[in-house]
Design an enzyme around this catalytic site. Structure first.
Site, short mmCIF file in Angstrom:
data_model
loop_
_atom_site.label_atom_id
_atom_site.label_comp_id
_atom_site.label_asym_id
_atom_site.label_seq_id
_atom_site.Cartn_x
_atom_site.Cartn_y
_atom_site.Cartn_z
CE LYS A 79 50.29 28.77 4.69
NZ LYS A 79 49.21 28.55 5.70
CB SER A 154 50.05 31.04 8.58
OG SER A 154 49.34 29.96 8.01
CB SER A 178 46.22 29.91 8.14
OG SER A 178 46.92 30.02 9.33
#
Lengths: 486, 95
Positions: A79, A154, A178
């Site tokens: 990420k 997210s 997330s």
């Protein structure tokens, strides 16, 4: 090799038996990214050249018969809120569009040390602020199961990348949902470890008392292998702990009979999508059939957790985001500014998108003189009440079973203009962050082709308990073996 | 209920060193009012006995020796700055 619908275990075997080389594995990953990324927008940066060079090095070692590290030559994704030295790290924000970190996040470094190869950095909501992937400054990520729908957020890109067969595992971060919510929305295993289990060094901070690095994997075994690799104390994060991690492989072999699973009634509420409720109730019956003891429990403060979260999180975020000042790194509008404060104001206005701005203003408000006691201090007190409630419940059950999210993946654009509606998507997941507990989402069925996630929440540092229950369920079901595209 | 208005937003934006457009101020005003109305429910929770949380898993303050490590990355770090002079960050005047 068209896609990487393999487990880490299978890929390791394939490499060991010389069915394919690391080069071929990485190339397959890169080809898959080239083919699908224009549609899914899962990756913001692809590190093709270094990835192939690393694969060649590992292939040469294998040819020589050298001892290889456990993740040697396997394509993983990271990420874009985890810093990677020499590789652009944007946090999904325009304020860091050109940022090349001079250091690497500890969790990522530990994967590298174990031989893993990073194929790229994945898209995410700006500064990990969002529950849909729509708040990335680089455009929304799409759900591989249905590209009109969100993949969750997210960690939207990590989830979409793994679900679409672009890599074998991916790192995300989880501050309120997330990792678990996108894992649930994309039919993956998503773990948020106990707060402190994994170092936060190099995790671009949103809310420091809630943030934790998490793992996307296809199976429980893969998740455990990655956790063992990245967990442990790090002198660069004073909140990381050296608590022993149970030998996960061993604990998976011998699951105690009659573990007690609590079903908190506050997680089965109005607003819970009937299709989700049906799937989760069915999964609970399956767990009963597998020998677990099902116990109805009550956690009355569950609805308060989201309110606590939406005070503490913006408060910490507004403090953490103060560092983006246009002076030391990142975007700077220095040339247009008349004095120092003007640089800050102009740079931040141009660099931050709507969600960080909203949270900065909200966080500044709840921390400001006259409102601190009413909002922030009150929230921290209620947080203590919630922590005690969970401590008490874990005296009677080994872990809790809940839906991961109240709905299936929603349509892109549907909730974007109503922040409160968006925030409600996190209602079942924030408690684990408030209390610092480990929690995992595992595949538990579908509704009209859209995945449904089951969440297990355990006591502090008891990740192995979650894995034991999750592994037992996984062995009896085949949801995790269903893939969305070609 | 909350008494959130545009003047508050201006004050908060100034505190946060964040320039907001008129459109943003208007939008945030409504959105923040609804979020603050939602969190009002916490007033129903009895917290007389509760101390504010310092750390979720009960970790106590960790200290270490305050020692300097030279990682030899000064050039790499300075390279990220928009304006430098020698080994210093270059900024506009404060006033």
């Amino acid at each position: 090799m068209d896609s990487l619908y393999l487990t880490i275990e299978e890929a390791r075997r394939g490499l060991a038996e010389k069915k394919y080389s690391s080069h071929e594995l990485i190339q397959a990953s890169l080809d898959r990214i080239s083919a699908l990324n224009p549609k899914l927008n899962a990756f913001l940066t692809v590190t093709a050249e270094t990835a192939l060079a690393q694969a060649d090095e590992i292939d040469a070692k294998r040819l020589r018969g050298d001892q290889l590290s456990p993740l040697a030559g396997l394509p993983l994704a990271v990420k874009d809120v985890l810093a990677t030295r020499g590789v652009r790290t944007t946090a999904g924000s325009k304020i860091l569009e050109q940022y090349i970190p001079p250091y690497t996040a500890t969790a990522v470094q530990r994967l590298f040390d174990a031989g893993a190869i990073m194929v790229g950095k994945t898209n995410c909501d700006e500064f990990a602020m969002g529950s849909s992937g729509e708040w990335s400054a680089y455009g929304p990520t799409r759900n591989p199961w249905n590209t009109e729908r969100v993949p969750g957020g997210s960690s939207s890109g990590s989830a979409a990348a793994l679900a679409s067969g672009m890599c074998l595992s991916a790192l995300g971060t989880d501050t309120g949902s997330s990792v678990r919510q996108p894992a649930g929305f994309c039919n993956l295993v998503g773990l948020k470890p106990t707060y402190g289990r994994v170092s936060r060094y190099g995790l671009i901070a949103m809310a420091s008392s809630l943030d934790q690095v998490g793992i996307f994997a296809r199976t429980v075994e893969d998740s455990a292998l990655i956790l063992e690799t990245i967990a442990g104390h790090d002198s660069l994060d004073s909140t990381s702990v050296s608590k022993t991690i149970f030998d996960l492989k061993e604990s998976l072999k011998d699951v105690p009979k009659g573990l007690r699973l609590g079903i908190p009634k506050e997680y089965f509420i109005d607003g819970l999508d009937p299709a989700v409720e049906t799937a989760i109730r069915k999964a609970i019956e399956d767990l009963r059939g597998l020998g677990f003891t099902i116990v109805d429990v009550s956690l009355p403060h569950t609805p308060d957790a989201l309110a606590v979260y939406y005070l503490i999180m913006p408060a910490e975020a507004s403090s953490n985001l103060a560092r983006y000042d246009g002076i030391r790194y990142g975007l700077s509008l220095g040339d247009e500014a008349k004095d120092l404060i003007d640089i800050y104001r102009k740079t931040r206005a141009a660099g931050f998108g709507p969600e960080p701005k909203r949270r900065i203003i909200l966080g500044t408000y709840v921390l400001s003189s006259g409102y601190y006691d009413k909002y922030y201090l009150k929230a921290q007190k209620v947080r203590s009440v919630i922590i005690q409630e969970y401590k008490d419940i874990f005296k009677t059950v080994d872990c809790l079973v809940t839906p991961t999210s109240p709905t299936v993946p929603f349509v892109i654009g549907e909730r974007k203009e109503d922040p409160l509606q968006m925030y409600l998507a996190d209602i079942f997941t924030v408690s684990a962050n408030i209390v610092g507990l480990p929690a995992i989402s595992i595949p538990a069925g579908f509704s009209d082709g859209l995945p449904i996630g089951l969440q297990l929440i355990g006591p502090h540092f008891q990740e192995h308990r979650l894995y034991q229950v999750a592994r037992t369920y996984q062995a009896a079901t085949s949801w995790h073996r269903q893939y969305p595209v070609g | 209920m909350t008494d959130f208005n545009t003047r508050d937003i201006d004050h908060l934006a100034a505190l946060a060193r964040l320039e907001l457009s008129e459109e943003e101020k208007k939008r945030f005003e409504g959105q923040l009012a609804s979020i603050l109305a939602y969190v009002e429910k916490l007033n129903q929770v009895d917290t007389h006995e509760a101390a504010p949380t310092a750390h979720a898993t009960g970790l106590v303050t960790v200290t270490r020796n305050d020692s300097v490590h030279d990682e030899g990355r000064q050039a790499e770090i300075l390279k990220e700055a928009p304006a430098i002079e020698g080994k210093n960050y270059k900024v506009k005047s404060v006033f």
